[in-house]
Design an enzyme around this catalytic site. Structure first.
Site, mmCIF file in Angstrom:
data_model
loop_
_atom_site.group_PDB
_atom_site.id
_atom_site.type_symbol
_atom_site.label_atom_id
_atom_site.label_comp_id
_atom_site.label_asym_id
_atom_site.label_seq_id
_atom_site.Cartn_x
_atom_site.Cartn_y
_atom_site.Cartn_z
ATOM 1 N N ASP A 156 0.857 -1.182 0.000
ATOM 2 C CA ASP A 156 0.000 0.000 0.000
ATOM 3 C C ASP A 156 0.894 1.232 0.000
ATOM 4 O OD1 ASP A 156 -2.194 1.720 0.389
ATOM 5 O OD2 ASP A 156 -3.132 0.294 1.770
ATOM 6 N N GLU A 201 -7.352 3.094 -5.079
ATOM 7 C CA GLU A 201 -8.501 3.445 -4.244
ATOM 8 C C GLU A 201 -9.090 4.738 -4.785
ATOM 9 O OE1 GLU A 201 -9.661 4.312 0.417
ATOM 10 O OE2 GLU A 201 -7.782 5.084 -0.396
ATOM 11 N N HIS A 246 -9.859 -2.261 6.037
ATOM 12 C CA HIS A 246 -9.455 -1.643 7.299
ATOM 13 C C HIS A 246 -10.230 -0.364 7.602
ATOM 14 C CE1 HIS A 246 -7.242 0.314 4.111
ATOM 15 N NE2 HIS A 246 -7.030 1.326 4.914
ATOM 16 N N ASP A 247 -10.994 0.138 6.635
ATOM 17 C CA ASP A 247 -11.777 1.365 6.827
ATOM 18 C C ASP A 247 -13.274 1.103 6.952
ATOM 19 O OD1 ASP A 247 -9.636 3.127 6.792
ATOM 20 O OD2 ASP A 247 -9.735 3.441 4.627
ATOM 21 N N ASP A 300 -3.329 4.526 -2.538
ATOM 22 C CA ASP A 300 -4.324 5.145 -1.669
ATOM 23 C C ASP A 300 -4.888 6.426 -2.307
ATOM 24 O OD1 ASP A 300 -5.514 5.134 1.105
ATOM 25 O OD2 ASP A 300 -4.529 7.089 1.175
#
Length: 544
Positions: free
Chosen positions: A98, A247, A321-322, A198
């Site tokens: 990431d 993302e 994770h969000d 990201d």
């Protein structure tokens, strides 16, 4: 795995801080991941994706990078990371990292130089604006409050679309772009196999002026974003056997087709989050709202059909994770029977879609939200900010905790429940965030032993994707979109048709009488009796 087959891959997401702790300090580490690679191989996935493990003050759990080329010592060393890649490759696992190149931590050397003076060459690495009347625009940070922070030393404001310690980079500066390409190439040479970028569709800012809303129309899918992503591709991973995923925040189908259509040479695939906003109220995340099932189906199918017909490629996922745990969010964790049934149903409904599936650590065993009952149990900066904002709005403690219990990012960040033992086998110390009380019966060890567990449904779905081209390459045909409980669609490829039926209800539901369900069962959860599918049942049929 050859390049031509990457679309058949399945990715397992690891949030290192909550994965496996080998030091007893209560936080996961790289050696902890190495220790569990055999389990990940057993699951059957092709890639592991690690959320950021770079040097960082950890104000946003690693998404505030202070040095792109160093490993955060709380996770281990560069040698540990090298060993992780080597050990993963021995098990035919590829490693995706990431990387955050929309912004850096304010602890990054570039930013430290930028705030020395207005004429420092690093000043133009970020967005600094003078203003006599407060912030230069009314744009809002994604974490709450204005997106501009005043720097008293130079009497200017800098832009931070996220936390105040995450300053946005100026991609219009060629030196910034080249520096970031150098970072990506560094990790390619190190041996990684892919990248997750990201909030990558925010890198091109447009006009800096006040917005009737929060400002996102000026920086989402901005004026040069496709140009910059093509340039990134050409200067780094474009000629490599690598999988990339971007993302995408508040994006569109048309843009995502452009981001991922192979002849445009941008990215392999995209994450979008529209289907995970169906329990918001008028776009507001921090609200006490339940699933709008018809909206969920509409969004999933619009993206499935749109991306397929446009020649793009999508990532498909319920969790990360969000996001809260899907079995608590769209399923039912109120009883053990419903938890297992709804977790399997949700897995089948998603994994029969087209796209690259992402499984978030613990999802494969049906882990639930932790159901915290105190603000002291939350660690996430976004959640704590939301708590304060909701307090200021006059909401009472009980309502605020209910909202956080539904929407907080911490819901997915509790440690993986490996065993029924002390601290769920995650650590010998005190975990950085509380472990849910249900670890005694929801854990990896128990799931492996129980051949009817959620885990074994995930293993079977991964095997099916690897073996059957219809899942990867087939078109998708939405069915009964107005049905209030059933999610149904067909996959069609090379003269073959699979019917997918998923019951999102805790009640048995009668199947439409005119649907042809004669054929071979591919995978099944629950039963069909007297024309009814059982509560949270799901079935995939190769129809004749």
């Amino acid at each position: 795995m050859a390049q031509k087959d990457w679309k058949k891959s399945v990715v397992y997401q690891i949030y290192p801080k909550s994965f496996n702790d080998t030091t007893g300090n209560g936080e996961g580490d790289l050696k902890g991941i190495i220790e569990k690679l055999d389990y990940i191989q057993y699951l059957g996935v092709d890639y592991i994706w690690l959320t950021p493990v770079y040097e960082s003050p950890m104000n946003d759990n690693g998404y505030d990078i202070s040095n792109y080329l160093k490993i955060n010592e709380r996770f281990g060393t560069l040698e540990d990371f090298e060993t992780l890649i080597s050990e993963a490759h021995k098990r035919d696992l590829k490693v995706m990292i990431d990387i955050v190149i929309n912004h850096t931590s304010t602890e990054h050397e570039w930013f430290k130089e930028a705030i020395r003076s207005k004429d420092n060459p690093y000043r133009d690495y970020y967005f600094f604006k003078p203003s006599q009347d407060g912030p230069p625009t009314n744009w809002e940070s994604k974490f709450g409050g204005n997106a501009w922070q005043y720097d008293e030393k130079t009497d200017e404001y800098y832009l931070h679309l996220f936390d105040v310690t995450q300053a946005d980079l100026n991609w219009d500066n060629e030196a910034v772009r080249q520096a970031l390409y150098d970072v990506v190439n560094h990790w390619i040479e190190f041996g990684v196999d892919g990248f997750r970028f990201d909030v990558i569709n925010l890198i091109s800012k447009g006009e800096f002026k006040d917005s009737p809303k929060i400002g996102k129309e000026f920086y989402t899918d901005g004026p040069h974003v496709h140009e910059y992503l093509h340039e990134l591709n050409r200067h780094t991973f474009g000629d490599k056997d690598m999988m990339t995923v971007g993302e995408m925040s508040s994006t569109t189908i048309d843009n995502c087709i452009k981001y991922t259509k192979s002849d445009r040479q941008e990215l392999s695939s995209v994450f979008n989050f529209h289907h995970l906003k169906v329990d918001y109220v008028d776009g507001e995340k921090w609200s006490n709202a339940k699933l709008d099932f018809l909206k969920l189906k509409e969004i999933l199918m619009d993206w499935q059909v749109g991306i397929y017909e446009g020649g793009g490629w999508n990532a498909i996922f319920w969790c990360n994770h969000d996001q809260p745990r899907v079995v608590s969010r769209f399923g039912d964790d109120s009883t053990e029977e419903n938890r297992q049934a709804s977790a399997k149903m949700l897995a089948i409904a998603l994994h029969m879609l087209q796209g690259t599936p992402y499984i978030y650590q613990g999802e494969e065993i049906g882990m639930t939200d932790p159901h915290f009952d105190s603000i002291q149990q939350y660690r996430d900066v976004e959640s704590r900010n939301a708590y304060d904002n909701l307090k200021q709005q006059g909401k009472d403690e009980s309502e605020i905790l209910t909202i956080l219990g539904q929407k907080s990012r911490d819901n997915s960040r509790t440690p993986i429940q490996w065993t029924s033992g002390e601290q769920a086998g995650f650590t010998t110390g005190t975990p950085w965030i509380d472990i849910p009380n249900n670890a005694q019966y929801i854990n990896v060890e128990a799931a492996i032993e129980n051949k009817t567990s959620v885990l074994h449904t995930y293993r079977e779905l991964i095997r099916l994707r690897h073996e059957h081209d219809i899942i990867t390459y087939g078109d998708i045909e939405p069915l009964y979109m107005e049905h209030p409980q059933l999610f149904m669609y067909r996959r069609n490829y090379d003269g073959q048709t699979w019917l997918v039926v998923a019951n999102f209800s805790k009640e048995a539901v009668k199947l439409p009488e005119d649907i042809n369900r004669q054929g071979t069962v591919i995978i099944q959860n629950g039963t069909i009796e007297n024309g009814e599918i059982s509560p949270f049942g799901a079935i995939v049929i190769d129809v004749q």
